[in-house]
Scaffold this active site. Structure first.
Site, short mmCIF file in Angstrom:
data_model
loop_
_atom_site.label_atom_id
_atom_site.label_comp_id
_atom_site.label_asym_id
_atom_site.label_seq_id
_atom_site.Cartn_x
_atom_site.Cartn_y
_atom_site.Cartn_z
N SER A 124 0.96 -1.28 -0.08
CA SER A 124 0.02 -0.03 0.06
C SER A 124 0.81 1.25 0.07
O SER A 124 1.99 1.29 0.35
CB SER A 124 -0.88 -0.02 1.32
OG SER A 124 -1.48 1.18 1.46
N TYR A 149 -2.10 -1.08 11.06
CA TYR A 149 -2.39 -1.92 9.59
C TYR A 149 -1.21 -1.41 8.62
O TYR A 149 -0.70 -2.26 7.99
CB TYR A 149 -3.62 -1.30 9.00
CG TYR A 149 -3.73 -1.32 7.48
CD1 TYR A 149 -4.02 -2.19 6.75
CD2 TYR A 149 -3.57 -0.01 6.77
CE1 TYR A 149 -3.94 -2.37 5.44
CE2 TYR A 149 -3.49 -0.18 5.48
CZ TYR A 149 -3.58 -1.24 4.78
OH TYR A 149 -3.77 -1.22 3.44
N LYS A 153 2.18 -3.53 6.74
CA LYS A 153 2.75 -3.53 5.24
C LYS A 153 4.17 -3.28 5.10
O LYS A 153 4.80 -3.94 4.60
CB LYS A 153 1.82 -2.38 4.41
CG LYS A 153 0.26 -2.57 4.14
CD LYS A 153 -0.02 -3.95 3.37
CE LYS A 153 -1.30 -4.13 3.06
NZ LYS A 153 -1.88 -5.61 2.48
#
Ligand code: UD1
Length: 334
Positions: A124, A149, A153
């Protein structure tokens, strides 16, 4: 050629499974359905006329992975499985780290054991953190994020890079998505989050459908032309196609590459709302609200590497993104 798609019943995974099947690949999906519906597999079959093999299982379960890799000769993996709600990750960091890191570790261990060396990872733009200037270029530091979150990544990118370093024949592509929206042209697949959506387009669609009263625009005092945040929205079908290009590239290029997938253009929240109303003819009531914690004023991609290495660029415009997102919600409601 068989491709294992983890999280293949989810939003981006299901669109990618469709593109893979239509391009002639065999597809094996593993998904624990924690944020997806089982009938997505039927819908994939309805669109493509081919049914992917489906395992209702967690890809953080080594026994299940063993079973899958033993039954199928997996040539490459596209790894989508993971929790993805930014706000929830701030409330439940351990769950996010456990789930999103375990799944990658278990997957890599299974790939190592079965000699599978090609992997495309769903990363992302959040890995560019809070301090890089736009547009984001892959050579910029991508080592921090604003939520657990996002940190998963960053950490997964690190794990995959370290894995590739000790497997000179491995190829790993880290695809850094910007803001995917829209749905499949058939109206059968789209973004269908559980509960109240966090992301802009599913929220707009639910307001348009009358399920939510109004949209709150998070901040109109940013240093941007209309005061609302700028993002790089891309059509999920374009994004799905990017994965096929990445698979091809990985087939002939060992090593690790991080590649941005976006349009290279920025659109404000207000512009998106207006584009949605114009494309669908449906009104979206909105109010201006305070800024949301962690939001950046502007995020968009430099997409020249995707074009250079993968020969990929987006083809579908904002009107198509809005129409297809709405088409899915309308059909889905009925
Ligand atoms: C976030 C994540 C990104 C993740 C993506 C999809 C960060 C920094 N970004 O992107 O990593 O891949 O979600 O899960 O972690 N907005 C409103 N009202 C709403 C909802 C959103 O005004 O009800 C605005 C936001 O302030 C933002 C824009 O719409 O300016 C897009 O928001 P969103 O769809 O949530 O995506 P991002 O925050 O850009």
């Amino acid at each position: 050629m068989s491709i294992l798609v983890t999280g293949g019943a989810g939003y981006i995974g299901s669109h990618t499974a469709v593109e893979l099947l239509q391009a002639g690949y065999d597809v094996v999906i593993v998904d624990n359905l924690s944020n997806a519906r089982a009938d997505v597999i039927d819908r994939i079959e309805k669109i493509t006329g081919r049914r992917p093999a489906f395992y209702h299982a967690s890809c953080a379960d080594p026994k299940e992975l063993e079973r899958i890799f033993s039954r199928h000769t997996i040539d490459a993996v596209i790894h989508f499985a993971g929790f993805k709600a930014v706000g929830e990750s701030c409330r439940k960091p351990l769950q996010y780290y456990r789930n999103n890191l375990d799944s990658t570790l278990c997957l890599l261990e299974a790939m190592e054991r079965f000699g599978c060396r090609r992997l495309v990872f769903s990363s992302s733009a959040t890995v560019y953190g809070m301090n890089n200037p736009v547009p984001y270029v892959e050579t910029m530091p991508a080592l921090s994020s604003s939520s657990p979150y996002g940190w998963t990544k960053v950490m997964n990118e690190r794990i995959l890079t370290d894995y590739a370093a000790v497997h000179p024949d491995a190829s790993v592509i880290l695809l850094r998505y910007f803001n995917p929206i829209g749905g499949h042209a058939s109206g059968l697949l789209g973004d269908d989050p559980n509960g109240i959506p966090n992301n802009l387009m599913p929220y707009v669609c639910r307001v348009a459908a009358g399920q939510l009263e109004k949209l709150t625009i998070f901040g109109n005092d940013y240093p941007t032309p209309d005061g609302t945040c700028l993002r790089d929205y891309l059509h999920v079908v374009d994004l799905a196609k990017g994965h096929l290009r990445a698979l091809d590239y990985a087939g002939t290029h060992p090593g690790v590459e991080a590649i941005n997938l976006g349009t290279g253009k920025s659109v404000s929240v207000l512009e998106l709302v207006r584009a949605f109303q114009n494309a669908t003819g449906v009104r979206v009531p909105y109010v201006m609200g305070p800024r949301r914690d962690g939001d950046l004023p502007e995020v968009w991609a430099d997409c020249s590497k995707a074009k250079r290495l993968l020969g990929w660029q987006t083809e579908l415009d904002m009107e198509e993104m809005c129409r297809s997102a709405w088409n899915f919600v309308k059909r889905h409601e009925a």
